[in-house]
Structure formats: structure tokens, C-alpha cells
Design a protein around this motif. Structure first.
Motif, PDB file in Angstrom:
ATOM      1  N   ILE A  37      28.452  38.189  39.084  1.00 27.54           N
ATOM      2  CA  ILE A  37      29.663  38.800  39.644  1.00 27.54           C
ATOM      3  C   ILE A  37      30.890  37.989  39.247  1.00 27.54           C
ATOM      4  O   ILE A  37      31.932  38.539  38.872  1.00 27.54           O
ATOM      5  CB  ILE A  37      29.557  38.905  41.179  1.00 27.54           C
ATOM      6  CG1 ILE A  37      28.438  39.884  41.561  1.00 27.54           C
ATOM      7  CG2 ILE A  37      30.888  39.349  41.784  1.00 27.54           C
ATOM      8  CD1 ILE A  37      28.190  39.983  43.051  1.00 27.54           C
ATOM      9  N   GLY A  38      30.749  36.661  39.297  1.00 27.25           N
ATOM     10  CA  GLY A  38      31.861  35.800  38.910  1.00 27.25           C
ATOM     11  C   GLY A  38      32.231  35.971  37.448  1.00 27.25           C
ATOM     12  O   GLY A  38      33.415  36.029  37.094  1.00 27.25           O
ATOM     13  N   LYS A  39      31.222  36.078  36.591  1.00 26.02           N
ATOM     14  CA  LYS A  39      31.474  36.273  35.160  1.00 26.02           C
ATOM     15  C   LYS A  39      32.131  37.627  34.901  1.00 26.02           C
ATOM     16  O   LYS A  39      33.012  37.753  34.046  1.00 26.02           O
ATOM     17  CB  LYS A  39      30.167  36.167  34.379  1.00 26.02           C
ATOM     18  CG  LYS A  39      29.570  34.769  34.353  1.00 26.02           C
ATOM     19  CD  LYS A  39      28.233  34.761  33.633  1.00 26.02           C
ATOM     20  CE  LYS A  39      27.611  33.379  33.628  1.00 26.02           C
ATOM     21  NZ  LYS A  39      26.276  33.370  32.986  1.00 26.02           N
ATOM     22  N   LYS A  95      34.067  39.296  36.971  1.00 26.72           N
ATOM     23  CA  LYS A  95      35.463  39.208  37.417  1.00 26.72           C
ATOM     24  C   LYS A  95      36.302  38.449  36.396  1.00 26.72           C
ATOM     25  O   LYS A  95      37.435  38.840  36.095  1.00 26.72           O
ATOM     26  CB  LYS A  95      35.527  38.519  38.780  1.00 26.72           C
ATOM     27  CG  LYS A  95      34.999  39.359  39.932  1.00 26.72           C
ATOM     28  CD  LYS A  95      34.961  38.571  41.231  1.00 26.72           C
ATOM     29  CE  LYS A  95      36.344  38.143  41.669  1.00 26.72           C
ATOM     30  NZ  LYS A  95      36.291  37.431  42.981  1.00 26.72           N
ATOM     31  N   LEU A  96      35.742  37.373  35.857  1.00 31.97           N
ATOM     32  CA  LEU A  96      36.468  36.595  34.857  1.00 31.97           C
ATOM     33  C   LEU A  96      36.703  37.425  33.596  1.00 31.97           C
ATOM     34  O   LEU A  96      37.799  37.413  33.028  1.00 31.97           O
ATOM     35  CB  LEU A  96      35.691  35.323  34.520  1.00 31.97           C
ATOM     36  CG  LEU A  96      36.294  34.429  33.430  1.00 31.97           C
ATOM     37  CD1 LEU A  96      37.705  33.993  33.796  1.00 31.97           C
ATOM     38  CD2 LEU A  96      35.400  33.209  33.187  1.00 31.97           C
ATOM     39  N   ALA A  97      35.678  38.152  33.159  1.00 31.76           N
ATOM     40  CA  ALA A  97      35.808  38.988  31.962  1.00 31.76           C
ATOM     41  C   ALA A  97      36.897  40.039  32.154  1.00 31.76           C
ATOM     42  O   ALA A  97      37.691  40.308  31.240  1.00 31.76           O
ATOM     43  CB  ALA A  97      34.473  39.655  31.638  1.00 31.76           C
ATOM     44  N   LYS A  98      36.948  40.626  33.331  1.00 32.48           N
ATOM     45  CA  LYS A  98      37.966  41.648  33.618  1.00 32.48           C
ATOM     46  C   LYS A  98      39.364  41.041  33.568  1.00 32.48           C
ATOM     47  O   LYS A  98      40.296  41.645  33.022  1.00 32.48           O
ATOM     48  CB  LYS A  98      37.702  42.268  34.992  1.00 32.48           C
ATOM     49  CG  LYS A  98      38.624  43.425  35.332  1.00 32.48           C
ATOM     50  CD  LYS A  98      38.233  44.069  36.657  1.00 32.48           C
ATOM     51  CE  LYS A  98      39.149  45.243  36.983  1.00 32.48           C
ATOM     52  NZ  LYS A  98      38.770  45.887  38.273  1.00 32.48           N
ATOM     53  N   ALA A  99      39.505  39.841  34.117  1.00 32.88           N
ATOM     54  CA  ALA A  99      40.809  39.177  34.102  1.00 32.88           C
ATOM     55  C   ALA A  99      41.203  38.781  32.680  1.00 32.88           C
ATOM     56  O   ALA A  99      42.364  38.933  32.274  1.00 32.88           O
ATOM     57  CB  ALA A  99      40.776  37.948  35.008  1.00 32.88           C
TER      58      ALA A  99
END
Length: 204
Positions: free
Chosen positions: A144-146, A148-152
């Protein structure tokens, strides 16, 4: 990994699979003799599934490289390595996230960063700062963290992502024209995962 490779091969068009099979001279055993005699091969001669299975077999059993390699620099298990005078020599590289990346010297990194900075617009220049802020933030190495980071990261420009990848010494040898941003984002995320693991090991 095999499931992922099979899925990616299945996503390719018949013509692309045929081109690679022909380039490697690997065809399904049941039609090999007929195929090599033909001047024109059609979809009636060979299905996508036939070619996917053949290429899977080639990758798993017909070359010595178990890990990732830079095309066309592979070593067949039976025949001599292919001669490809058109191919660029393999630059000094290392693999990050199964992607071959250049191993840049400090001087090369500085020059590439300066060249990239010169062509940046305002959005890309500020994007470098935004990416740094994302990398400085508390690290969540979960899926989930990855995500979110990819989306940002996807909100930033290609030049900003490339600049950061150069700084991290994670510049892929090949940047597919239609997938440049995805490949660069992948490199940033794998760097975060490596940094997270290193930090965890040092703290325990």
C-alpha cells in the motif's frame, strides 16, 4: 517470476512474438520443420500460446543466464553466443529491481545531472524538490505504501524523475519510449525498498 513473465508475453501481439521467435530461431517442436521452410508464416501456422510456451522454454532452459541480462548479450546452453554487430556494447551496469542500470562515475553523474537540469522547465525543477520530500518522509515499505508513493511520483515530470534517478545512480540502460515514467518510478521505489531494508538491518 515465471507467472509474471508468461503474463507479460501473453500481453504482446502475435507479430511481436513471431519476430522474437524468428530472431532466436525457436519455434514449437511440432511445427518447427514446417515453419523454417516457409517464406511467410501466418497465424494459422502458429498460435500466440504456442509461441509463449516456446519462449518460456527458451528463457528457462536454453540460455545460461538465470538472472536478468541485457539483450542480446546472452549465452546459449548449446550454441555459440549470437553475433550482433548492430548491438551497442554493454556499458558498466548493475541490476536494480531486475532492470539493468548504468554504473555511473561521479563525473558522469554530475554531467548528466547538469544536462538534465539545463532542459528543465519550472514544473520539473520544482518536481525534484517534491520527489525529495517524498523520499525524506517516513518510509512505508508495504504494498500500500509503495502504491501511494508511485501515485505521488506519477504527478511529477519525466525530467524530475530522471534527475533523481541519476542522483541515486539508478539510470536504466534502456528507457522504452512509452514507459519512461513507469520505469523511472520503479527505480525510485526499489531504491526506497533497499534503503528501508538497510535501515532495518542497521537498527537491529
Amino acid at each position: 517470476m515465471q507467472t509474471q513473465l508468461r503474463s507479460r508475453l501473453k500481453s504482446k501481439k502475435w507479430g511481436a512474438l513471431m519476430f522474437v521467435c524468428n530472431d532466436l530461431m525457436v519455434f514449437p517442436a511440432q511445427v518447427f520443420d514446417d515453419i523454417v521452410k516457409k517464406t511467410l508464416v501466418t497465424k494459422n501456422d502458429m498460435t500466440k500460446d504456442d509461441m509463449v510456451n516456446t519462449l518460456m522454454e527458451w528463457r528457462l532452459n536454453s540460455i545460461q543466464e538465470d538472472q536478468a541480462f541485457v539483450w542480446p548479450h546472452f549465452t546459449p546452453t548449446v550454441f555459440a553466443p549470437p553475433r550482433a554487430p548492430w548491438a551497442s556494447p554493454v556499458l558498466s551496469h548493475t541490476f536494480h529491481g531486475n532492470i539493468a542500470c548504468r554504473s555511473l562515475t561521479d563525473a558522469e553523474r554530475k554531467m548528466m545531472m547538469e544536462d538534465t537540469a539545463r532542459r528543465m522547465n519550472w514544473h520539473s525543477a520544482t518536481g525534484v524538490g517534491h520527489i525529495h520530500q517524498l523520499l525524506w518522509a517516513p518510509c512505508d515499505n508495504s504494498d500500500i505504501g509503495k502504491e501511494k508513493l508511485a501515485k505521488a511520483l506519477n504527478a511529477e515530470g519525466i525530467d524530475a524523475l530522471l534527475y533523481v534517478c541519476i542522483d541515486l545512480n539508478r539510470v536504466p540502460l534502456q528507457l522504452p519510449r512509452r514507459e519512461v515514467k513507469r520505469v523511472l518510478i520503479h527505480q525510485v521505489i526499489t531504491w526506497v525498498g533497499h534503503a528501508y531494508l538497510t535501515s532495518y538491518l542497521l537498527s537491529n
